[in-house]
Design an enzyme around this catalytic site. Structure first.
Site, PDB file in Angstrom:
ATOM      1  N   SER A  71       0.742  -1.070  -0.005  1.00 32.98           N
ATOM      2  CA  SER A  71      -0.065  -0.128  -0.043  1.00 32.98           C
ATOM      3  C   SER A  71       0.859   1.303  -0.011  1.00 32.98           C
ATOM      4  O   SER A  71       0.531   2.281  -0.133  1.00 32.98           O
ATOM      5  CB  SER A  71      -0.907  -0.053   1.276  1.00 32.98           C
ATOM      6  OG  SER A  71      -2.045  -0.902   1.043  1.00 32.98           O
ATOM      7  N   LYS A  74       0.146   3.508  -3.087  1.00 31.43           N
ATOM      8  CA  LYS A  74      -0.839   4.359  -3.076  1.00 31.43           C
ATOM      9  C   LYS A  74      -0.490   5.860  -3.131  1.00 31.43           C
ATOM     10  O   LYS A  74      -1.276   6.721  -3.769  1.00 31.43           O
ATOM     11  CB  LYS A  74      -1.911   3.821  -1.900  1.00 31.43           C
ATOM     12  CG  LYS A  74      -2.462   2.660  -2.063  1.00 31.43           C
ATOM     13  CD  LYS A  74      -3.502   2.100  -0.848  1.00 31.43           C
ATOM     14  CE  LYS A  74      -3.874   0.746  -0.747  1.00 31.43           C
ATOM     15  NZ  LYS A  74      -4.564   0.286   0.500  1.00 31.43           N
ATOM     16  N   TYR A 198      -4.517  -2.764  -9.792  1.00 33.21           N
ATOM     17  CA  TYR A 198      -4.546  -2.496  -8.495  1.00 33.21           C
ATOM     18  C   TYR A 198      -3.238  -3.681  -7.777  1.00 33.21           C
ATOM     19  O   TYR A 198      -2.699  -3.275  -7.080  1.00 33.21           O
ATOM     20  CB  TYR A 198      -5.861  -2.414  -7.767  1.00 33.21           C
ATOM     21  CG  TYR A 198      -5.654  -2.316  -6.140  1.00 33.21           C
ATOM     22  CD1 TYR A 198      -5.314  -1.302  -5.519  1.00 33.21           C
ATOM     23  CD2 TYR A 198      -5.957  -3.625  -5.448  1.00 33.21           C
ATOM     24  CE1 TYR A 198      -5.152  -1.157  -4.194  1.00 33.21           C
ATOM     25  CE2 TYR A 198      -5.778  -3.437  -4.011  1.00 33.21           C
ATOM     26  CZ  TYR A 198      -5.510  -2.274  -3.373  1.00 33.21           C
ATOM     27  OH  TYR A 198      -5.484  -2.200  -2.003  1.00 33.21           O
ATOM     28  N   TYR A 250      -3.994   3.798   8.120  1.00 32.72           N
ATOM     29  CA  TYR A 250      -5.166   3.271   8.344  1.00 32.72           C
ATOM     30  C   TYR A 250      -5.830   3.693   9.837  1.00 32.72           C
ATOM     31  O   TYR A 250      -5.693   4.856   9.963  1.00 32.72           O
ATOM     32  CB  TYR A 250      -5.041   1.642   8.211  1.00 32.72           C
ATOM     33  CG  TYR A 250      -4.612   1.381   6.942  1.00 32.72           C
ATOM     34  CD1 TYR A 250      -5.133   1.755   5.615  1.00 32.72           C
ATOM     35  CD2 TYR A 250      -3.507   0.630   6.978  1.00 32.72           C
ATOM     36  CE1 TYR A 250      -4.558   1.446   4.519  1.00 32.72           C
ATOM     37  CE2 TYR A 250      -2.783   0.090   5.671  1.00 32.72           C
ATOM     38  CZ  TYR A 250      -3.440   0.700   4.676  1.00 32.72           C
ATOM     39  OH  TYR A 250      -2.964   0.050   3.355  1.00 32.72           O
ATOM     40  N   VAL A 268       1.447  -3.409   4.069  1.00 25.25           N
ATOM     41  CA  VAL A 268       1.593  -4.598   4.781  1.00 25.25           C
ATOM     42  C   VAL A 268       2.667  -5.415   4.592  1.00 25.25           C
ATOM     43  O   VAL A 268       2.991  -6.433   5.123  1.00 25.25           O
ATOM     44  CB  VAL A 268       0.354  -5.561   4.674  1.00 25.25           C
ATOM     45  CG1 VAL A 268      -0.836  -4.750   5.434  1.00 25.25           C
ATOM     46  CG2 VAL A 268      -0.133  -5.871   3.325  1.00 25.25           C
TER      47      VAL A 268
END
Length: 317
Positions: A71, A74, A198, A250, A268
């Site tokens: 991530s 992103k 993705y 998050y 992660v």
């Protein structure tokens, strides 16, 4: 306490000491076993790399060992999408912390298919879909990879196809998110194609050194170095940094901002890209995760770094 500008030798000492302390740590968290290709990563790995405004890299630990950035990607795809769509992107994704797990579907129903921010999975899928709307899937993947290579100054950065396939084989929740948003009209491409792009962006493989190099444009107001080649506008860089500070970890984002005080984006795979605006771009990696899915030791190392350098954005400069 804020400190004056650190010398290279002082910064090198800080980085070396932090790496040594992390190497001695016994509580290292747990690797992301739910993605089969990540389950076998050695939890004893640790890396820290810093790029200064002068372009010098100060690194320690396994700084040249590649890992799946997951991530962390992103932040880069958000930059690509903003460059492609501009402010219109914000009609498809919000800018507020979620307070829910990164793969939660609950808020999507309440908020009519508009994800709370670009860094939860639903938001990142919507951002990827926005990029894909101008390309074929292979072209979109190549465009994202080209952007990351350019920002890092390294054409050797690759995508791990095994990781991408591993994520696709187990990504049932992501498929639900994509289809749910498609029903609300916020995913406009075929969900399977959007998810394919993705998963490939999440499977980009980088070292901490490469990650720190790639984050320079966020540290230096949209440029690869102060006054250097511009990647995105300063306004866009500041927007991304603001979202990394408030949403980059998050439902552990508030804790990270409280303890570290730097914009950051976790993954992660155990990586964290952190930014000390005007001062440094930082790549940190340790594969063991804490209870909310962020690297346990990388988070601790960045807390130590911010404390020992005075780089927190909340410290007087």
């Amino acid at each position: 306490m804020a400190k004056s500008v650190l010398s290279t030798s002082a910064l090198r000492t800080i980085v070396t000491e932090i790496a040594a302390e992390m190497a001695a740590s016994e509580d290292r968290g747990n690797v992301a076993a739910y993605i089969p290709e990540l389950a076998c990563i050695d939890p004893h790995r640790f890396a820290l790399a810093i790029v200064t405004p002068e372009g010098e890299v100060i690194a320690a630990g396994d700084a040249d060992m590649p890992f799946s950035i997951q991530s962390v990607s992103k932040a880069f795809t958000l930059a690509v999408a903003l460059g492609q769509m501009g402010e219109a992107l914000w009609t498809r994704v919000g800018r507020e912390p979620s307070g829910d797990p990164f793969n939660s579907i609950v808020q999507l129903e309440h908020e009519q298919g508009i994800p709370r921010n670009p860094f939860i999975n639903a938001g990142a899928i919507a951002v990827t879909d926005a990029i894909l709307s101008g390309y074929e899937p292979r072209e979109a993947i190549a465009h994202i990879l080209e952007f990351i290579r350019y920002t890092a100054g390294d054409d050797e950065i690759l995508i791990d196809e095994n990781v991408a396939r591993s994520e696709e084989a187990t990504g049932f929740r992501n498929a639900a998110l994509a289809n749910f948003m498609r029903d609300f009209g916020n995913v406009t491409c075929e969900p399977a194609m959007t998810l394919g792009v993705y998963y490939h962006q999440c499977a980009v493989v980088m070292s901490a050194r490469q990650l720190a190099m790639a984050g320079r444009f966020l540290a230096f107001d949209g440029c690869l170095r102060p006054g250097g080649s511009r990647v995105i506008s300063g306004r866009m860089a500041r927007q991304i940094n603001a979202l990394m500070l408030t949403c980059g970890h998050y439902d552990g984002s508030g804790e990270f901002a409280f303890r570290v005080g730097l914009p950051g984006k976790s993954g992660v795979g155990g990586g964290i890209l952190a930014v000390a605006p005007g001062r440094a771009s930082i790549g940190c990696w340790s594969p063991g995760l804490n209870a909310v899915g962020n690297s346990k030791l990388a988070s601790l190392a960045l807390e130590m770094l911010a404390d020992r350098t005075g780089w927190s954005v909340f410290a007087p400069h």
